[in-house]
Scaffold this active site. Structure first.
Site, PDB file in Angstrom:
ATOM      1  N   ASP A   1      -0.789  -4.822  -8.548  1.00 25.60           N
ATOM      2  CA  ASP A   1      -1.678  -4.929  -9.673  1.00 25.60           C
ATOM      3  C   ASP A   1      -0.848  -4.422 -10.832  1.00 25.60           C
ATOM      4  OD1 ASP A   1      -4.347  -5.075  -8.400  1.00 25.60           O
ATOM      5  OD2 ASP A   1      -3.864  -3.255  -7.877  1.00 25.60           O
TER       6      ASP A   1
ATOM      7  N   HIS B   1      -8.476  -0.660  -6.232  1.00 22.73           N
ATOM      8  CA  HIS B   1      -7.734  -2.013  -6.437  1.00 22.73           C
ATOM      9  C   HIS B   1      -8.903  -3.185  -5.979  1.00 22.73           C
ATOM     10  CE1 HIS B   1      -5.154  -5.397  -5.192  1.00 22.73           C
ATOM     11  NE2 HIS B   1      -5.653  -5.398  -3.683  1.00 22.73           N
TER      12      HIS B   1
HETATM   13  N1  LIG Z   1      -3.513  -3.902  -1.496  1.00 22.83           N
HETATM   14  C1  LIG Z   1      -3.067  -4.761  -1.928  1.00 22.83           C
HETATM   15  O1  LIG Z   1      -2.641  -5.181  -3.178  1.00 22.83           O
HETATM   16  C2  LIG Z   1      -3.048  -6.144  -1.065  1.00 22.83           C
HETATM   17  C3  LIG Z   1      -2.549  -7.348  -1.427  1.00 22.83           C
HETATM   18  C4  LIG Z   1      -2.694  -8.427  -0.719  1.00 22.83           C
HETATM   19  C5  LIG Z   1      -3.288  -8.370   0.695  1.00 22.83           C
HETATM   20  N2  LIG Z   1      -3.988  -7.111   0.975  1.00 22.83           N
HETATM   21  C6  LIG Z   1      -4.424  -7.080   2.507  1.00 22.83           C
HETATM   22  O2  LIG Z   1      -3.744  -6.720   3.365  1.00 22.83           O
HETATM   23  C7  LIG Z   1      -4.282  -7.171   4.663  1.00 22.83           C
HETATM   24  C8  LIG Z   1      -3.315  -8.038   5.430  1.00 22.83           C
HETATM   25  O3  LIG Z   1      -3.300  -9.319   4.774  1.00 22.83           O
HETATM   26  P1  LIG Z   1      -2.562 -10.403   5.435  1.00 22.83           P
HETATM   27  O4  LIG Z   1      -2.461 -11.685   4.555  1.00 22.83           O
HETATM   28  O5  LIG Z   1      -1.294 -10.161   6.021  1.00 22.83           O
HETATM   29  O6  LIG Z   1      -3.550 -10.873   6.473  1.00 22.83           O
HETATM   30  P2  LIG Z   1      -3.297 -11.500   8.083  1.00 22.83           P
HETATM   31  O7  LIG Z   1      -4.649 -11.699   8.537  1.00 22.83           O
HETATM   32  O8  LIG Z   1      -2.418 -12.789   7.955  1.00 22.83           O
HETATM   33  O9  LIG Z   1      -2.766 -10.288   8.726  1.00 22.83           O
HETATM   34  C9  LIG Z   1      -3.123  -9.338   9.251  1.00 22.83           C
HETATM   35  C10 LIG Z   1      -2.650  -8.946  10.762  1.00 22.83           C
HETATM   36  O10 LIG Z   1      -3.383  -7.706  11.102  1.00 22.83           O
HETATM   37  C11 LIG Z   1      -3.554  -7.577  12.586  1.00 22.83           C
HETATM   38  N3  LIG Z   1      -4.339  -6.860  12.698  1.00 22.83           N
HETATM   39  C12 LIG Z   1      -5.963  -6.642  12.810  1.00 22.83           C
HETATM   40  N4  LIG Z   1      -6.348  -5.576  13.313  1.00 22.83           N
HETATM   41  C13 LIG Z   1      -5.308  -4.799  13.513  1.00 22.83           C
HETATM   42  C14 LIG Z   1      -5.213  -3.699  14.311  1.00 22.83           C
HETATM   43  N5  LIG Z   1      -5.924  -2.775  14.436  1.00 22.83           N
HETATM   44  N6  LIG Z   1      -3.761  -2.944  14.324  1.00 22.83           N
HETATM   45  C15 LIG Z   1      -2.972  -3.752  13.829  1.00 22.83           C
HETATM   46  N7  LIG Z   1      -2.871  -5.023  13.492  1.00 22.83           N
HETATM   47  C16 LIG Z   1      -4.129  -5.484  13.298  1.00 22.83           C
HETATM   48  C17 LIG Z   1      -3.881  -9.084  12.846  1.00 22.83           C
HETATM   49  O11 LIG Z   1      -3.849  -9.660  14.104  1.00 22.83           O
HETATM   50  C18 LIG Z   1      -3.085  -9.986  11.683  1.00 22.83           C
HETATM   51  O12 LIG Z   1      -1.942 -10.323  12.384  1.00 22.83           O
HETATM   52  C19 LIG Z   1      -5.733  -7.713   4.177  1.00 22.83           C
HETATM   53  O13 LIG Z   1      -6.715  -6.919   4.122  1.00 22.83           O
HETATM   54  C20 LIG Z   1      -5.352  -8.247   2.663  1.00 22.83           C
HETATM   55  O14 LIG Z   1      -6.633  -8.290   1.848  1.00 22.83           O
HETATM   56  C21 LIG Z   1      -3.753  -6.075   0.151  1.00 22.83           C
HETATM   57  O1  LIG Z   2      -7.316 -10.231  -3.504  1.00 16.45           O
HETATM   58  C1  LIG Z   2      -7.108  -9.900  -2.403  1.00 16.45           C
HETATM   59  O2  LIG Z   2      -8.135 -10.058  -1.472  1.00 16.45           O
HETATM   60  C2  LIG Z   2      -5.851  -9.845  -1.911  1.00 16.45           C
HETATM   61  C3  LIG Z   2      -5.186  -8.700  -2.380  1.00 16.45           C
HETATM   62  O3  LIG Z   2      -5.823  -7.621  -2.460  1.00 16.45           O
HETATM   63  C4  LIG Z   2      -4.697  -9.267  -3.832  1.00 16.45           C
HETATM   64  O4  LIG Z   2      -4.909  -8.522  -4.982  1.00 16.45           O
HETATM   65  O5  LIG Z   2      -3.936 -10.094  -4.067  1.00 16.45           O
END
Ligand SMILES: NC(=O)c1ccc[n+]([C@@H]2O[C@H](COP(=O)([O-])OP(=O)(O)OC[C@H]3O[C@@H](n4cnc5c(N)ncnc54)[C@H](O)[C@@H]3O)[C@@H](O)[C@H]2O)c1
Ligand SMILES: O=C(O)C[C@H](O)C(=O)O
Length: 327
Positions: A158, A186
């Site tokens: 962000d 967030h």
């Molecule tokens: N904070 C932020 O700014 C931000 C930004 C983008 C995404 N995210 C979040 O990050 C997370 C991951 O996103 P992504 O696009 O990589 O998702 P994704 O679905 O591509 O990958 C998630 C992975 O986590 C694995 N997983 C599930 N449970 C698990 C566990 N108990 N232990 C280990 N691995 C496990 C899954 O098998 C999968 O491979 C999501 O919750 C998404 O919303 C946060």
């Molecule tokens: O918005 C989402 O769910 C993914 C991530 O937290 C983001 O900010 O891009």
């Protein structure tokens, strides 16, 4: 430079963010110190993860000392100095990040307990998986032997988005923008604050001089950027999230530059009237592996209402995970 590799755990390593993050970490995003990667996945994803490790091998990264993969958190987290908790379900179109609380919360209970048992004494834990702030609270509460200051949730994405929007509006380079702050959760209630930011050394609000842009354009664009990316890409942000995860970890370990600060969601000590104990985003400086909340900023009425609203949402999320028995 220490020759002992930094042990870095990444959860959800076979996911979208993992596919970008691992290569950034292995190519030196945290600094010159070699790293050892400890990659945690759920059992069905281990085969895909093996493929990713083949690709890591094929890059012959000079700073990548070793890679270990597995589905047992206690084995993977054993002795880790840095744990990047990414693994969690992403939201889909039309969902808010808090809709993931019950689906993802349990992951952070188990991982907090495992870190508490086996991580290195100097461990630092960055939570990217959503809803990041409350997941960090869950992990922190389930790891009573790890100091609470070692947990942080990612609001750096962000922060970077806000810098980019402000640079575009003022026709300046991102390098000219300093002292950006994201307050709160967030989530869509987050508050990106231009009142203390600077553009080329001048107060950002004075440079912009456009309250309507701040209110109707800047704040909603930054706060809803995740949803806009999901809408456009059909999947949540991955490369930018990986980049921000690296930025946040590097600055935490190596310190913020003089004359600037970053946004990190950390446990509240009540600063700026924030409810104590929630994990909420503040302006922070970092040094020697620790962080301090920037003190003494004047908060105007406009900012006060938005900071309070975002923190009220975090208090509600805390109540919801308490109800679910996760903390
Ligand atoms: N904070 C932020 O700014 C931000 C930004 C983008 C995404 N995210 C979040 O990050 C997370 C991951 O996103 P992504 O696009 O990589 O998702 P994704 O679905 O591509 O990958 C998630 C992975 O986590 C694995 N997983 C599930 N449970 C698990 C566990 N108990 N232990 C280990 N691995 C496990 C899954 O098998 C999968 O491979 C999501 O919750 C998404 O919303 C946060
Ligand atoms: O918005 C989402 O769910 C993914 C991530 O937290 C983001 O900010 O891009």
């Amino acid at each position: 430079m220490s020759a002992t590799p930094l042990k870095v755990a990444v959860t959800g390593a076979a996911g979208q963010i993992g596919y970008s993050l691992l290569f950034r970490l292995a190519s030196g995003a945290l600094g010159d110190r070699p790293i050892e990667l400890r990659l945690l996945e759920i059992t069905p994803a281990l085969k895909a993860l093996e493929g990713v490790v083949m690709e890591l091998d094929d890059c012959a990264f000079p700073g990548l000392a070793a890679v270990e993969i597995g589905d047992d958190a206690e084995k993977i987290f054993d002795g880790v100095n840095l744990a990047l908790l990414v693994g969690a379900r992403p939201r889909g179109p039309g969902m808010e990040r808090s809709d993931l609380l019950s689906a993802n919360g349990a992951i952070f209970t188990a991982q907090g307990k495992a870190l508490n048992k086996v991580a290195a004494d100097d461990v630092r834990i960055g939570v990217t998986g959503n809803p990041a702030n409350t997941n960090a609270l869950i992990a922190m509460t389930n790891a009573p032997d790890i100091p609470q200051q070692r947990f942080s949730a990612l609001t750096r994405l962000d922060h970077n988005r806000a810098i980019s929007q402000l640079a575009a509006k003022t026709g300046s380079s991102v390098n000219d923008i300093k002292k950006m702050t994201i307050w709160g959760n967030h989530s869509a209630t987050q508050y990106p604050d231009v009142f203390h930011a600077e553009v080329g050394g001048k107060n950002a609000f004075d440079v912009v001089n456009d309250q309507a842009w701040v209110e109707n354009d800047f704040i909603p664009t930054v706060a809803k950027r995740g949803a806009a990316i999901i809408d456009a890409r059909g999947a949540s942000s991955a490369a930018s999230a990986a980049s921000a995860t690296c930025n946040a970890a590097r600055d935490w370990l190596n310190g913020t530059p003089e004359g600037d600060w970053v946004s990190m969601a950390v446990v509240s000590d009540g600063s700026y009237g924030t409810p104590e104990g929630i994990v909420t985003s503040f302006p922070v400086t970092t040094k020697d592996g620790g962080w301090s909340i920037v003190q003494g900023l004047e908060i105007n009425e406009f900012s006060r209402a938005r900071i309070d609203a975002s923190n009220a949402e975090l208090v509600e999320e805390r109540a919801a995970v308490t109800e679910l028995g996760l903390i």
